[in-house]
Every structure is written in C-alpha cells, then in structure tokens.
Enzyme design. Sequence first.
Site, PDB file in Angstrom:
ATOM      1  N   ASP A  80      -4.106  -2.815  -3.718  1.00  0.00           N
ATOM      2  CA  ASP A  80      -5.352  -3.099  -2.935  1.00  0.00           C
ATOM      3  C   ASP A  80      -6.423  -3.720  -3.851  1.00  0.00           C
ATOM      4  O   ASP A  80      -6.421  -3.440  -4.948  1.00  0.00           O
ATOM      5  CB  ASP A  80      -5.745  -1.729  -2.284  1.00  0.00           C
ATOM      6  CG  ASP A  80      -5.841  -0.772  -3.102  1.00  0.00           C
ATOM      7  OD1 ASP A  80      -5.413  -0.251  -4.394  1.00  0.00           O
ATOM      8  OD2 ASP A  80      -6.955   0.228  -2.974  1.00  0.00           O
ATOM      9  N   GLU A 104      -5.909   2.621  -4.186  1.00  0.00           N
ATOM     10  CA  GLU A 104      -6.590   2.985  -5.443  1.00  0.00           C
ATOM     11  C   GLU A 104      -8.116   3.016  -5.255  1.00  0.00           C
ATOM     12  O   GLU A 104      -8.940   3.985  -5.890  1.00  0.00           O
ATOM     13  CB  GLU A 104      -6.153   2.421  -6.582  1.00  0.00           C
ATOM     14  CG  GLU A 104      -6.611   2.963  -8.179  1.00  0.00           C
ATOM     15  CD  GLU A 104      -7.852   2.305  -8.428  1.00  0.00           C
ATOM     16  OE1 GLU A 104      -8.644   2.977  -9.300  1.00  0.00           O
ATOM     17  OE2 GLU A 104      -8.307   1.562  -7.764  1.00  0.00           O
TER      18      GLU A 104
END
Length: 495
Positions: A122, A189
């Site tokens: 991400d 994350e």
Amino acid sequence: MWKKTLGALLIFVLALVVAVAVNTWRKGSRQLQVAPLAPLAIDEAAAAERLAQAVRLKTISSATDANLNQDQFLALHALLEKEFPKVHATLRREVVNGLSLLYTWEGQDPKAKAILLAAHQDVVPVAPGTEGDWQEPPFAGFVKDGYIWGRGSWDDKGNLFSQMEAVEMLIASGYKPPRTIYLAYGADEEVSGLRGAAQIAALLKSRGAQLDFVLDEGLLVLDGVMPGLKKPAALIGVAEKGYMSVALATTATPGHSSMPPKHGTSAIAMMAAALNALENDQMPAAIRGVAGEMFDVLAPEMGGFSRVALSNLWLFGPLVQKQLEAAGSTNAMLRTTTALTIARAGNKENVLPGRADATVNFRILPGDTRDGVMAHVRSAVGKVVDMAHVKVEALPGAKEASKVAPTGSVQYRRLNQTIREVFPDALVAPGLMVAATDSVHYEPISDHIFKFSPVRANSEDLKRFHGTNERLSVKGYADAIRFYHRLITQLSNGQ
C-alpha cells in the site's frame, strides 16, 4: 599564592587536553573491512519498467475500509505473477486476510531457522490540492531522466519489487536456499498493519515459526545528511519508537463573550495553558541507548571538533546534546517527542464554549513507556490547570517502543557486511527508526528485527518521502536489487 593557583590550573588544563586527545585517538574505526562486490549485471531498464507498472496501481489503503481499492491490489498481485514467473513457480504463495501476501521458499535444512524479508503493497494518498505540484503525475509511473517517478516508487514498492527481482535472478541461477525464506507483503502498513503483517505474523507463529532474522523497510544510506561526516552513513534501524496519542478535554461554564470569566478559567484558556505546558516541559532527552551507540560508532569517522566532542561525551555531552536537540530529526533520536496535532473549541465568535479538545501525539523512545507518558502529561498539565476541569485519556492504537535488536549478533554482522559490500563508500551504524513499520508485528517470533532500506538519499530526497515528487533513481533501484541478491545468499547460507 596566585602563582601556585595558576600553575595548578595550567596542569589541570594540560591534563584535560591530554585526556581528550588520548581518548579521541583510542577510539578507532569500528567499520567492517570487507572487499567490495563486483556489481551484479542487471537489465536496469527492464527492472525499472516493471516497478513503474506497479507505481501505476493506486494501492491506497484505508484504516476503516479493508476493501478500498481492492481491484488495484488484485491487479498488483496479477502483475507480480506475470513479471516474476520463476518466483511463482518455485515459492508457495498464500493470500492472507484478503489482500496480504506470504511467499515461502522452502529451505533444504528443515531444522534451520527461517529468515523473513518484508515490504508493503500500500501507499499513502497524494495530499489534496498538490497534484499539480508534481513534475510527473503521481500515478503515471514514468521512467524519465534516470528516475522511476510516482507514489510508491520509494515507499515501498521499490523494496518489494527489488526483493522479487533478486529472488527471480537467484532461482534462474539455480540457487536453492539451505534455510527457508519468507517474503511478507502486507496491504495496510500505512494504516497500522493490523490486517496484514500482524495476521501474517500470527499465522507463522501458529505454525511454530521462530525467525532467525527479519528485515523491513527503514533507515537509509544517507548522503550529506549526517553533520560532521564526509562519507554516506548507512543506518540500520535496530529499534522503533512507540506510538501514543493522548486526548485532552477542558470544561468550563459556557457563557456570553461580553462577560468573560476570571483570567485563565475559560475552557480555551485552560487548554492553551495545558498545551503550552506540554510543549515547554517535554520528556527528558539524553544521548543514550541506540542514539548513544550510533554516535559512538560514527565518532571515529568524523573530522575536526565533531570527532573530538563525540569521542568525549563525558566532557562535551551537554554541548553536543544541546546542538542535537535544536534539530527536529536528531531531537527525535534523544527523547520521547511531543507533538500538538489537533485542537478544537467553540463554534461562534460571541459564545464562550463549555469545552475545548486537543490531541497530543507522542513517539515513545525505547526505555520510556506508555504509563510514563501518561504520568508526564498529568504532571505537566496539573502544574498549570486545575485537574478537576481536565480529562486526560489515551486514544486507541497506542503501542510501546519496540525491542532493541542486538548489534553484537551474527545477524547484525551479516547485514552490516552486505551493506559494506554493496555500498563500499558508506559507513554503517545502528540507528533508531522514529516512524512506524510493519516489522514490530514480528516481535513475538524473532529477536533480530532490522529496519533498513538499501536506498541512497540526500536531504532533498527526504522531502519526497510521503511528499511531492516521490521518485527512485534507476541506478539506485539496481543497487537495491544487488543488495537483496547478496543478502539472501549471506543469510540463508548462514555464513
């Protein structure tokens, strides 16, 4: 009498000078002496284009919506499968909790502890209104002027794809790891890692895994950033600061602005006093722990007074500390930091609000604790405001500082050696990661967790991190691939 006093003073000064000189001389270099590796041949243009394809996918995660941009994450999974066929033919791939990925490269020795390389899929969004400030569109994934441009090229698809490139090359060469290697790629994350890395770690723990070594994104090869150093400094994150946000609320009797209460007793006035107290009375700083070891390792490599001062902190400690506290980046290494991030009160210009709210964010230094932070907040605020009118509470999501990975270990030495081989001009030292990473989720199954990204960066580059014009140089990306290629063989062979 005065001659005797002056003589004694001169003797004292001379002894002090001699002690400083001897101590500085005795602190020799602690850098590993290794031969540089011959650069591994890489098709840099082809590798850069593969990463650029990933940058074009808007894998922006959300703390509240696990399925946000699901199609983009699935497209990234398909891209990995297409571009790294040998990895997907050799390693076992598992999808964990919907969007996160765990690859297992089985080792030949089932008794050897496995190693884990982590990265995340991400990316953070582009700040609204800044899209036009980018030299190249943030999700166009252009390769131009020697750089791969776009959001995620550096953080953290660069790490993910360089790991994949390295494994693909090793498989093609016939390499078979003696010990098992995991590749762990969380999908959230940037919003805590609880759905991704935390679930991967729990899965591995349920299978009885104990990892010999974990490497995640982290500190960098800093060029021209560390004061007093002419050479680049490759800092290995051996610990990570904790995280805690504290909510404050002050209450008072609401009323008309034409009849304000006694000075300092309105909700806003009390909140202002409380925030001012926290800003001015921060938790204590010291050159200790990870920061102390970092400066101890780098001191012999510095020139002039910087080397003298850092080699003799018993004498120059207060002066050095004052200088370090003056800069935000170095101050963060010395203390649990206090950041005033949110303040709200009132909704009409002629009405005294009955409540004011604020949020203060703390990044907790290893050695400090969440309980200690709460005690500090109550003590500092209580000195200036009647606590009967103040509510203090910790917000969800707080976490203690990480464990500190031992720098005297074989695992640290192998990482150190690989950096020196691939980046021979860089000095290596332990460092403290002040931001958050997925790596903390693996603490239950490993004592050797390191946070390091094999990327060169100068002070101008650092502004691009989570900012405008994020980019990664093509040559720097090739070096990252070389780094992981070498590290995997170093670690998995147990040499």
